[in-house]
Design an enzyme around this catalytic site. Structure first.
Site, PDB file in Angstrom:
ATOM      1  CG  LEU A 281       6.307  -8.652   7.016  1.00 54.39           C
ATOM      2  CD1 LEU A 281       7.413  -9.333   7.809  1.00 54.39           C
ATOM      3  CD2 LEU A 281       5.055  -8.521   7.871  1.00 54.39           C
ATOM      4  CG  HIS A 282       5.311  -4.712   1.286  1.00 51.11           C
ATOM      5  ND1 HIS A 282       6.664  -4.479   1.251  1.00 51.11           N
ATOM      6  CD2 HIS A 282       4.747  -3.595   0.749  1.00 51.11           C
ATOM      7  CE1 HIS A 282       6.915  -3.301   0.711  1.00 51.11           C
ATOM      8  NE2 HIS A 282       5.774  -2.743   0.399  1.00 51.11           N
ATOM      9  CG  ASP A 283       9.985  -5.553  -0.316  1.00 49.08           C
ATOM     10  OD1 ASP A 283       8.967  -5.198  -0.929  1.00 49.08           O
ATOM     11  OD2 ASP A 283      10.934  -4.777  -0.084  1.00 49.08           O
ATOM     12  CD  GLU A 310       4.611  -4.123   5.006  1.00 51.59           C
ATOM     13  OE1 GLU A 310       5.853  -4.159   5.007  1.00 51.59           O
ATOM     14  OE2 GLU A 310       3.907  -5.140   4.856  1.00 51.59           O
ATOM     15  NE  ARG A 337       0.710 -13.548   1.784  1.00 46.35           N
ATOM     16  CZ  ARG A 337      -0.294 -13.282   2.613  1.00 46.35           C
ATOM     17  NH1 ARG A 337      -1.260 -12.438   2.248  1.00 46.35           N
ATOM     18  NH2 ARG A 337      -0.358 -13.846   3.809  1.00 46.35           N
TER      19      ARG A 337
END
Length: 374
Positions: A281-283, A310, A337
């Site tokens: 997800l953070h990518d 993550e 982010r």
């Protein structure tokens, strides 16, 4: 127009004025107890100031093969200088720098061996791959303001690497070019998998689908810890097809299903009790991240769960990893982010999940976990 300063803002301003005072610093350095706090803060600031050199000592110790030489120690500086092709004086300088970081230890005069941190690092090729990989981020951070001012669509050393490595990752051939990439992916997934397995109880006879699972390192480790759980991997066709044989060999072909597809374009496979999303997800920026969460929610029957793991922002004690490291890393990558647990939970609920709960991990610097319920 800014609101009237609150009690907190006034307190912070007053505190900062006191800490910045040279008279206070002089006084604090000479008062018992307070002096130890002052020294700790000074040391912390010094680490911020020169931390870049620590990372380069780490890289030199890996790139030169120093750690492998020390593993056969005790060895002398002349032997090390000869083997890594530097002068005697340069070898001494490197060894002492490595000693300061606990990578090396002098057992007796000119008898060098691995330090405690060095022993851990020398035995872990995956972490060494991560250290070698960071030279791309250093390149992008050479001018941090230029990086922050750039259009995020402009290529960087890091974004070019991920584009190129992603293509290699899906290629049929497996050569030297893909070795560091494969080790990097396996290492990052292995670290997170160990944290998740230690913190979360999977259903022994359940069905787990790992979305964006790559080579399957997460499933490999969960499968070893839970021999009866059925496993599914959902990733791009070339990735899923390449993972099918080696992953099936490790966990058993009968319990593994590889689903080729694109999680932004194709429906996430149904019929699983748990869907895992590990360092995915953070990518991604908010819009595609929400689309992915909605896709996963649509695949789960009532009672199904999404397990997200993550590194996250705003985690007490490890804030630098979330916002300082991953904040700039993902900015240089051009996508994604770091998000706080609250932000992720709100996104999950907006995607249709009924509720969420956080799962504490032993090492949140590696990963934190959130479970969402369908």
């Amino acid at each position: 127009m800014m609101e009237k300063p609150s009690l907190k803002t006034r307190w912070i301003a007053r505190r900062n004025a006191v800490f910045a005072s040279s008279r206070f610093q002089y006084w604090a350095a000479r008062i018992p107890f307070i002096s130890s706090v002052a020294r700790n803060r000074a040391t912390q600031m010094f680490d911020h100031l020169v931390g870049f050199s620590y990372s380069q000592v780490l890289r030199a110790s890996v790139d030169s093969g120093l750690l492998d030489l020390l593993a056969d120690g005790p060895v002398g500086a002349d032997h090390i200088a000869d083997r890594i092709d530097i002068s005697h004086d340069a070898a001494i300088r490197l060894l002492r720098a490595a000693r300061a970081l606990d990578l090396a230890e002098e057992a007796f005069e000119d008898g060098w061996m691995l330090g405690q941190q060095g022993a851990v690092l020398q035995a872990d090729p995956g972490t060494q791959a991560m250290i070698r990989h960071h030279h791309l981020l250093y390149e992008d951070l050479a001018d941090p303001m230029a990086l922050l001012r750039r259009d995020r669509k402009e290529p960087t050393a890091l974004s070019r690497y991920w584009s190129y490595a992603g293509a290699l990752h899906g290629a049929a051939e497996r050569g030297e070019e893909t070795q560091d990439y494969s080790e990097l992916m396996a290492a990052s997934q292995r670290f997170v998998a160990d944290e998740v397995i230690g913190a979360f109880s999977f259903p022994k006879n359940g069905r787990l689908l790992d979305v964006g699972g790559g080579h399957g390192e997460f499933l490999r480790r969960v499968g070893a810890a839970y021999p009866e759980i059925e496993l599914g991997l959902f990733d791009l066709p070339e990735v899923a097809n390449a993972a099918r044989e080696p992953l099936g060999r490790d966990v058993g072909q009968a319990r593994l299903t590889c689903h080729p597809g694109n999680f932004f374009e194709d429906q996430v496979p149904q019929g699983y009790d748990i869907v895992s999303l590990v360092r995915i997800l953070h990518d991604h920026d908010d819009e595609p991240a929400m689309a992915l969460l909605r896709n996963i929610r649509a695949s789960l029957a009532p009672g199904g769960r999404l397990l997200l793991a993550e590194p996250m922002a705003g985690i007490p004690g490890v804030e630098p990893m979330g916002d300082a490291f991953f904040g700039l890393y993902l900015w240089a990558m051009g996508s994604g982010r770091p998000r706080t647990p609250r932000e992720i939970s709100e996104m999950m609920q907006a995607a249709g999940f009924t509720r969420t709960r956080t799962v504490a991990t032993a090492q949140p610097v590696i990963a934190s976990c959130i479970v969402a319920f369908a």
